[in-house]
Motif scaffolding. Sequence first.
Motif, PDB file in Angstrom:
ATOM      1  N   ASP A  27       0.826  -1.212   0.000  1.00 37.48           N
ATOM      2  CA  ASP A  27       0.000   0.000   0.000  1.00 37.48           C
ATOM      3  C   ASP A  27       0.862   1.264   0.000  1.00 37.48           C
ATOM      4  O   ASP A  27       0.437   2.305  -0.510  1.00 37.48           O
ATOM      5  CB  ASP A  27      -0.929   0.017   1.215  1.00 37.48           C
ATOM      6  N   GLU A  28       2.052   1.186   0.587  1.00 38.26           N
ATOM      7  CA  GLU A  28       2.963   2.335   0.572  1.00 38.26           C
ATOM      8  C   GLU A  28       3.311   2.714  -0.869  1.00 38.26           C
ATOM      9  O   GLU A  28       3.451   3.894  -1.199  1.00 38.26           O
ATOM     10  CB  GLU A  28       4.249   2.015   1.345  1.00 38.26           C
ATOM     11  N   PHE A  30       1.385   1.899  -3.619  1.00 40.49           N
ATOM     12  CA  PHE A  30       0.161   2.344  -4.281  1.00 40.49           C
ATOM     13  C   PHE A  30      -0.181   3.790  -3.917  1.00 40.49           C
ATOM     14  O   PHE A  30      -0.599   4.578  -4.761  1.00 40.49           O
ATOM     15  CB  PHE A  30      -1.010   1.431  -3.906  1.00 40.49           C
ATOM     16  N   GLU A  31      -0.028   4.130  -2.635  1.00 41.21           N
ATOM     17  CA  GLU A  31      -0.387   5.475  -2.170  1.00 41.21           C
ATOM     18  C   GLU A  31       0.471   6.558  -2.817  1.00 41.21           C
ATOM     19  O   GLU A  31       0.024   7.686  -3.016  1.00 41.21           O
ATOM     20  CB  GLU A  31      -0.261   5.544  -0.648  1.00 41.21           C
ATOM     21  N   LYS A  32       1.696   6.210  -3.174  1.00 45.16           N
ATOM     22  CA  LYS A  32       2.586   7.173  -3.825  1.00 45.16           C
ATOM     23  C   LYS A  32       2.461   7.142  -5.339  1.00 45.16           C
ATOM     24  O   LYS A  32       3.082   7.954  -6.031  1.00 45.16           O
ATOM     25  CB  LYS A  32       4.041   6.888  -3.416  1.00 45.16           C
ATOM     26  N   GLY A  33       1.654   6.214  -5.847  1.00 40.13           N
ATOM     27  CA  GLY A  33       1.453   6.111  -7.290  1.00 40.13           C
ATOM     28  C   GLY A  33       2.686   5.699  -8.054  1.00 40.13           C
ATOM     29  O   GLY A  33       2.856   6.058  -9.220  1.00 40.13           O
ATOM     30  N   LEU A  34       3.546   4.903  -7.424  1.00 41.70           N
ATOM     31  CA  LEU A  34       4.803   4.492  -8.058  1.00 41.70           C
ATOM     32  C   LEU A  34       4.615   3.218  -8.875  1.00 41.70           C
ATOM     33  O   LEU A  34       3.893   2.315  -8.455  1.00 41.70           O
ATOM     34  CB  LEU A  34       5.881   4.261  -6.990  1.00 41.70           C
ATOM     35  N   PRO A  35       5.250   3.139 -10.042  1.00 40.57           N
ATOM     36  CA  PRO A  35       5.129   1.920 -10.856  1.00 40.57           C
ATOM     37  C   PRO A  35       5.962   0.786 -10.262  1.00 40.57           C
ATOM     38  O   PRO A  35       7.042   1.012  -9.716  1.00 40.57           O
ATOM     39  CB  PRO A  35       5.677   2.351 -12.220  1.00 40.57           C
ATOM     40  N   ILE A  36       5.461  -0.425 -10.366  1.00 39.67           N
ATOM     41  CA  ILE A  36       6.195  -1.602  -9.911  1.00 39.67           C
ATOM     42  C   ILE A  36       6.994  -2.136 -11.096  1.00 39.67           C
ATOM     43  O   ILE A  36       6.433  -2.565 -12.098  1.00 39.67           O
ATOM     44  CB  ILE A  36       5.231  -2.674  -9.376  1.00 39.67           C
ATOM     45  N   MET A  37       8.325  -2.096 -10.981  1.00 41.47           N
ATOM     46  CA  MET A  37       9.193  -2.464 -12.090  1.00 41.47           C
ATOM     47  C   MET A  37       9.802  -3.857 -11.947  1.00 41.47           C
ATOM     48  O   MET A  37      10.435  -4.351 -12.867  1.00 41.47           O
ATOM     49  CB  MET A  37      10.332  -1.426 -12.205  1.00 41.47           C
ATOM     50  N   GLU A  38       9.612  -4.471 -10.772  1.00 44.02           N
ATOM     51  CA  GLU A  38      10.163  -5.805 -10.556  1.00 44.02           C
ATOM     52  C   GLU A  38       9.087  -6.714  -9.970  1.00 44.02           C
ATOM     53  O   GLU A  38       8.428  -6.364  -8.991  1.00 44.02           O
ATOM     54  CB  GLU A  38      11.349  -5.750  -9.589  1.00 44.02           C
ATOM     55  N   LEU A  39       8.918  -7.875 -10.569  1.00 46.19           N
ATOM     56  CA  LEU A  39       7.914  -8.828 -10.095  1.00 46.19           C
ATOM     57  C   LEU A  39       8.200  -9.276  -8.666  1.00 46.19           C
ATOM     58  O   LEU A  39       7.277  -9.578  -7.899  1.00 46.19           O
ATOM     59  CB  LEU A  39       7.880 -10.048 -11.011  1.00 46.19           C
ATOM     60  N   GLU A  40       9.453  -9.313  -8.306  1.00 49.14           N
ATOM     61  CA  GLU A  40       9.817  -9.767  -6.963  1.00 49.14           C
ATOM     62  C   GLU A  40       9.237  -8.872  -5.877  1.00 49.14           C
ATOM     63  O   GLU A  40       9.051  -9.308  -4.735  1.00 49.14           O
ATOM     64  CB  GLU A  40      11.343  -9.833  -6.829  1.00 49.14           C
ATOM     65  N   ILE A  41       8.965  -7.619  -6.203  1.00 47.10           N
ATOM     66  CA  ILE A  41       8.347  -6.716  -5.228  1.00 47.10           C
ATOM     67  C   ILE A  41       6.974  -7.245  -4.829  1.00 47.10           C
ATOM     68  O   ILE A  41       6.620  -7.287  -3.646  1.00 47.10           O
ATOM     69  CB  ILE A  41       8.233  -5.289  -5.815  1.00 47.10           C
ATOM     70  N   VAL A  42       6.202  -7.664  -5.828  1.00 40.87           N
ATOM     71  CA  VAL A  42       4.876  -8.240  -5.559  1.00 40.87           C
ATOM     72  C   VAL A  42       5.011  -9.551  -4.809  1.00 40.87           C
ATOM     73  O   VAL A  42       4.282  -9.817  -3.844  1.00 40.87           O
ATOM     74  CB  VAL A  42       4.093  -8.434  -6.872  1.00 40.87           C
TER      75      VAL A  42
END
Length: 213
Positions: A27-28, A30-42
Amino acid sequence: MSFNIDEWEPRTKMGQLVKDGTITDIDEIFEKGLPIMELEIVDALIPDLEEEVMDVNLVQRMHKSGRKVNFRVIVAVGNKDGYVGLGQGKAKEVGPAIRKAVDNAKYNIIKVRRGCGDWGCVCGREHTVPFKVQGKTSSVNVNLMPAPAGVGLVIGDVGKTILKLAGIHDVWSQSFGQTQTTVNFANAVFNALKTLSEVKASNEDLKKMGVNY
């Protein structure tokens, strides 16, 4: 394949912050509207994701070198508790197409706003959509509406799969257009879920609808 965070070598600053434990909640991001560039983050922040293959279709197209045949796969991922993603993948074989679709779904993952928005239900649990929303893709329109606890998911099988993975247990729905086209129907349902977080509402109104954020 299980994810081992110790074997992960982050390629981005955000990835490093996740591995270091500085960011512990998606959520941190998502709240900042940052793109997820690495699958490992998820994989690190939502470790209990489940995958559902919803459609496998053979796609043919003509090329100057001859007929090209690929498999197109649609996959949904979710943890059945507020997070869901939808993705597509194409490849010459089904296996690689599924893996591409799963990866694409993880990149597209969203948080789904849930609540108890039906006037006839005062349970206060996050079991349905908090208010009516609409999703559209091509000719397909889907309306999702709050339903009281116990109604279940009154929607087609493709919609049920996505909503279950999102953690929604009860909903009324209306569908219009070529709903038998799986890819369009799935995207319309997913777009409706995305709209839930885009609708502006006061904290007081959200509290009345059982929404915790």
